[in-house]
Motif scaffolding. Structure first.
Motif, PDB file in Angstrom:
ATOM      1  N   ASP A 154      13.936  -1.486   5.627  1.00 44.02           N
ATOM      2  CA  ASP A 154      13.425  -0.220   5.297  1.00 44.02           C
ATOM      3  C   ASP A 154      12.083   0.058   5.061  1.00 44.02           C
ATOM      4  O   ASP A 154      11.653  -1.001   4.311  1.00 44.02           O
ATOM      5  CB  ASP A 154      14.471   0.547   4.045  1.00 44.02           C
ATOM      6  CG  ASP A 154      14.208   2.019   4.030  1.00 44.02           C
ATOM      7  OD1 ASP A 154      14.483   2.867   4.889  1.00 44.02           O
ATOM      8  OD2 ASP A 154      13.755   2.468   2.902  1.00 44.02           O
ATOM      9  N   MET A 155      11.431   1.275   5.499  1.00 46.02           N
ATOM     10  CA  MET A 155      10.175   1.036   5.029  1.00 46.02           C
ATOM     11  C   MET A 155       9.757   2.318   4.738  1.00 46.02           C
ATOM     12  O   MET A 155       8.557   3.081   4.659  1.00 46.02           O
ATOM     13  CB  MET A 155       9.055   0.916   6.246  1.00 46.02           C
ATOM     14  CG  MET A 155       9.109  -0.499   6.723  1.00 46.02           C
ATOM     15  SD  MET A 155       7.673  -1.689   5.546  1.00 46.02           S
ATOM     16  CE  MET A 155       8.925  -3.008   5.406  1.00 46.02           C
ATOM     17  N   SER A 156      10.968   3.297   4.123  1.00 45.16           N
ATOM     18  CA  SER A 156      10.773   4.749   3.565  1.00 45.16           C
ATOM     19  C   SER A 156       9.857   4.599   2.261  1.00 45.16           C
ATOM     20  O   SER A 156       9.331   5.888   1.822  1.00 45.16           O
ATOM     21  CB  SER A 156      12.031   5.425   3.656  1.00 45.16           C
ATOM     22  OG  SER A 156      12.664   4.813   2.465  1.00 45.16           O
ATOM     23  N   ASP A 157       9.899   3.455   1.517  1.00 46.96           N
ATOM     24  CA  ASP A 157       9.371   3.592   0.191  1.00 46.96           C
ATOM     25  C   ASP A 157       8.815   2.358  -0.264  1.00 46.96           C
ATOM     26  O   ASP A 157       9.150   1.548  -1.101  1.00 46.96           O
ATOM     27  CB  ASP A 157      10.208   4.122  -0.892  1.00 46.96           C
ATOM     28  CG  ASP A 157      11.658   3.241  -1.021  1.00 46.96           C
ATOM     29  OD1 ASP A 157      11.825   2.264  -0.229  1.00 46.96           O
ATOM     30  OD2 ASP A 157      12.124   3.231  -2.169  1.00 46.96           O
ATOM     31  N   VAL A 158       7.707   1.793   0.532  1.00 45.42           N
ATOM     32  CA  VAL A 158       7.103   0.417   0.570  1.00 45.42           C
ATOM     33  C   VAL A 158       6.262   0.451  -0.824  1.00 45.42           C
ATOM     34  O   VAL A 158       6.336  -0.684  -1.459  1.00 45.42           O
ATOM     35  CB  VAL A 158       5.963   0.524   1.915  1.00 45.42           C
ATOM     36  CG1 VAL A 158       5.421  -0.913   1.719  1.00 45.42           C
ATOM     37  CG2 VAL A 158       6.673   0.509   2.966  1.00 45.42           C
ATOM     38  N   TYR A 159       5.473   1.368  -1.325  1.00 37.94           N
ATOM     39  CA  TYR A 159       4.837   1.135  -2.553  1.00 37.94           C
ATOM     40  C   TYR A 159       5.450   1.747  -3.734  1.00 37.94           C
ATOM     41  O   TYR A 159       5.907   2.867  -3.709  1.00 37.94           O
ATOM     42  CB  TYR A 159       3.341   1.713  -2.418  1.00 37.94           C
ATOM     43  CG  TYR A 159       2.796   0.954  -1.248  1.00 37.94           C
ATOM     44  CD1 TYR A 159       2.000  -0.217  -1.290  1.00 37.94           C
ATOM     45  CD2 TYR A 159       2.701   1.474   0.155  1.00 37.94           C
ATOM     46  CE1 TYR A 159       1.490  -1.076  -0.226  1.00 37.94           C
ATOM     47  CE2 TYR A 159       2.248   0.741   0.928  1.00 37.94           C
ATOM     48  CZ  TYR A 159       1.679  -0.511   1.072  1.00 37.94           C
ATOM     49  OH  TYR A 159       1.052  -0.998   2.177  1.00 37.94           O
ATOM     50  N   ASN A 160       5.870   0.700  -4.584  1.00 43.48           N
ATOM     51  CA  ASN A 160       6.733   1.318  -5.692  1.00 43.48           C
ATOM     52  C   ASN A 160       6.249   2.379  -6.622  1.00 43.48           C
ATOM     53  O   ASN A 160       5.098   2.320  -6.987  1.00 43.48           O
ATOM     54  CB  ASN A 160       6.977  -0.067  -6.707  1.00 43.48           C
ATOM     55  CG  ASN A 160       7.972   0.298  -7.654  1.00 43.48           C
ATOM     56  OD1 ASN A 160       7.771   0.763  -8.745  1.00 43.48           O
ATOM     57  ND2 ASN A 160       9.352  -0.043  -7.340  1.00 43.48           N
ATOM     58  N   PRO A 225       9.366  -5.355  -5.004  1.00 42.84           N
ATOM     59  CA  PRO A 225       8.412  -4.153  -5.339  1.00 42.84           C
ATOM     60  C   PRO A 225       7.157  -4.497  -5.229  1.00 42.84           C
ATOM     61  O   PRO A 225       6.651  -5.618  -5.609  1.00 42.84           O
ATOM     62  CB  PRO A 225       8.984  -4.006  -6.861  1.00 42.84           C
ATOM     63  CG  PRO A 225      10.352  -4.377  -7.047  1.00 42.84           C
ATOM     64  CD  PRO A 225      10.150  -5.781  -6.078  1.00 42.84           C
ATOM     65  N   VAL A 226       6.265  -3.858  -4.614  1.00 38.71           N
ATOM     66  CA  VAL A 226       4.937  -3.768  -4.378  1.00 38.71           C
ATOM     67  C   VAL A 226       3.863  -2.794  -4.880  1.00 38.71           C
ATOM     68  O   VAL A 226       4.273  -1.916  -4.863  1.00 38.71           O
ATOM     69  CB  VAL A 226       4.943  -4.010  -2.893  1.00 38.71           C
ATOM     70  CG1 VAL A 226       3.289  -4.124  -2.436  1.00 38.71           C
ATOM     71  CG2 VAL A 226       5.445  -5.215  -2.218  1.00 38.71           C
ATOM     72  N   PHE A 227       2.877  -3.447  -5.502  1.00 39.85           N
ATOM     73  CA  PHE A 227       1.684  -2.326  -6.024  1.00 39.85           C
ATOM     74  C   PHE A 227       0.526  -3.046  -5.276  1.00 39.85           C
ATOM     75  O   PHE A 227       0.043  -3.959  -5.167  1.00 39.85           O
ATOM     76  CB  PHE A 227       1.638  -2.449  -7.376  1.00 39.85           C
ATOM     77  CG  PHE A 227       0.486  -1.596  -7.873  1.00 39.85           C
ATOM     78  CD1 PHE A 227       0.548  -0.257  -7.805  1.00 39.85           C
ATOM     79  CD2 PHE A 227      -0.672  -2.245  -8.158  1.00 39.85           C
ATOM     80  CE1 PHE A 227      -0.660   0.546  -8.370  1.00 39.85           C
ATOM     81  CE2 PHE A 227      -1.912  -1.367  -8.495  1.00 39.85           C
ATOM     82  CZ  PHE A 227      -1.719  -0.057  -8.575  1.00 39.85           C
ATOM     83  N   ALA A 228      -0.342  -1.960  -4.778  1.00 42.15           N
ATOM     84  CA  ALA A 228      -1.351  -2.471  -3.815  1.00 42.15           C
ATOM     85  C   ALA A 228      -2.689  -1.328  -4.196  1.00 42.15           C
ATOM     86  O   ALA A 228      -2.412  -0.238  -4.246  1.00 42.15           O
ATOM     87  CB  ALA A 228      -1.197  -2.483  -2.308  1.00 42.15           C
ATOM     88  N   VAL A 229      -3.900  -1.995  -4.303  1.00 42.54           N
ATOM     89  CA  VAL A 229      -4.968  -0.965  -4.482  1.00 42.54           C
ATOM     90  C   VAL A 229      -5.992  -1.637  -3.884  1.00 42.54           C
ATOM     91  O   VAL A 229      -6.298  -2.852  -3.623  1.00 42.54           O
ATOM     92  CB  VAL A 229      -5.431  -1.049  -6.119  1.00 42.54           C
ATOM     93  CG1 VAL A 229      -5.490  -2.557  -6.649  1.00 42.54           C
ATOM     94  CG2 VAL A 229      -6.448  -0.297  -6.566  1.00 42.54           C
TER      95      VAL A 229
END
Ligand code: HPA
Length: 271
Positions: A154-160, A225-229
């Motif tokens: 699933d890619m509906s909520d990639v960024y936590n 879970p992923v966080f990206a900046v």
């Protein structure tokens, strides 16, 4: 592939003994200074690690660092692998998969990106809330590694969302602007033409770069879970396009570095 991943994981476990990283961090272009805030326990050059690709870009130094950031056990990739360097997508994401096998629970990613949203400025930080993958391939092509994750992730909520919310609070407390937006990942290595920047903006991107999405796809495949900046290193709206020089990108990233470092450190602290 699983055998290679296991071989590399065993090698690293042997090197780090009982050290158990909980958080994985991928440091992008010119953002290596976070390492100065880490109490380093083990620093292992990519060249020493079996099955690891070796970084070819000069601005990345190519080390896996195990240590404590804000007292939390982390593993940090100092230097990442890009598709444009000639690696396969599987090679690009190999370290992320190893992180998962080492027990890492959350992934933090940084990168340098061009700003497409006219409200942005050079050296702004942008939390990635969603992405568009324009890389010519992705790391999940081929036989699915069932041990890692499902065939159709699933890619509906990639960024936590919780991590994004926490980041916004940290930025507010520290009194700096944190932008939010969509990151589009392109293969590079050339930068974009004005027509391409316009196109990327029209399809809904706020920032463009050449990394991150492959690693994030692999992480989400494994349920991390992923966080990206992104650091906005150059502005790409029609009136602000300039010839891009790597030195300028590094300089813009360096200006943002203290904010980036603080953000990631505080975020790791409160997990
Ligand atoms: N385009 C693609 N990648 C980038 C850019 C850009 O303008 N700036 C930094 N990385």
């Amino acid at each position: 592939m699983m055998q290679q991943l296991q071989e590399t994981t065993s090698y690293l476990q042997h090197r780090i003994g009982s050290f158990a990283p909980e958080f994985g961090i991928i440091l992008g272009t010119g953002l290596g200074a976070l390492v100065n805030d880490i109490e380093v326990e083990y620093s292992i050059s990519y060249a020493e690690i079996p099955n690891f690709p070796v970084s070819t870009v000069e601005s990345h130094s190519g080390k896996l660092i195990f240590g404590r950031l804000a007292e939390r056990p982390v593993v940090v990739m100092q230097g990442r692998f890009h598709y444009y360097e000639g690696y396969s997508m599987e090679q690009v994401v190999f370290p992320v998969r190893v992180m998962k096998l080492l027990g890492v629970k959350k992934l933090f990613v940084s990168n340098a990106a061009g700003g497409l949203n006219p409200a942005f400025n050079t050296s702004d930080l942008m939390v990635i809330t969603d992405h568009i993958n324009l890389q010519p391939s992705n790391p999940l092509i081929g036989k699915n590694l069932d041990e890692l994750g499902p065939r159709f992730p699933d890619m509906s909520d990639v960024y936590n969302e919780e991590l994004i919310r926490q980041a916004m609070v940290i930025a507010e407390d520290a009194d700096f602007d944190l932008r939010e937006g969509v990151y589009v990942s392109v293969p590079g290595p050339m930068l974009e033409t004005p027509a391409e920047y316009k196109y990327l903006s029209i399809i809904g991107a706020d920032a463009v770069g050449m990394s991150t999405v492959p690693e994030v796809i692999a992480a989400r495949h494994m349920g991390m879970p992923v966080f990206a900046v992104s650091v906005i290193t150059d502005m790409c709206t029609p009136d602000r396009i300039k010839k891009v020089v790597l030195a300028d990108i590094l300089e813009a990233a360096a200006i943002a570095e203290p904010r980036m470092t603080r953000l990631i450190k505080e975020l790791v602290r409160i997990q």
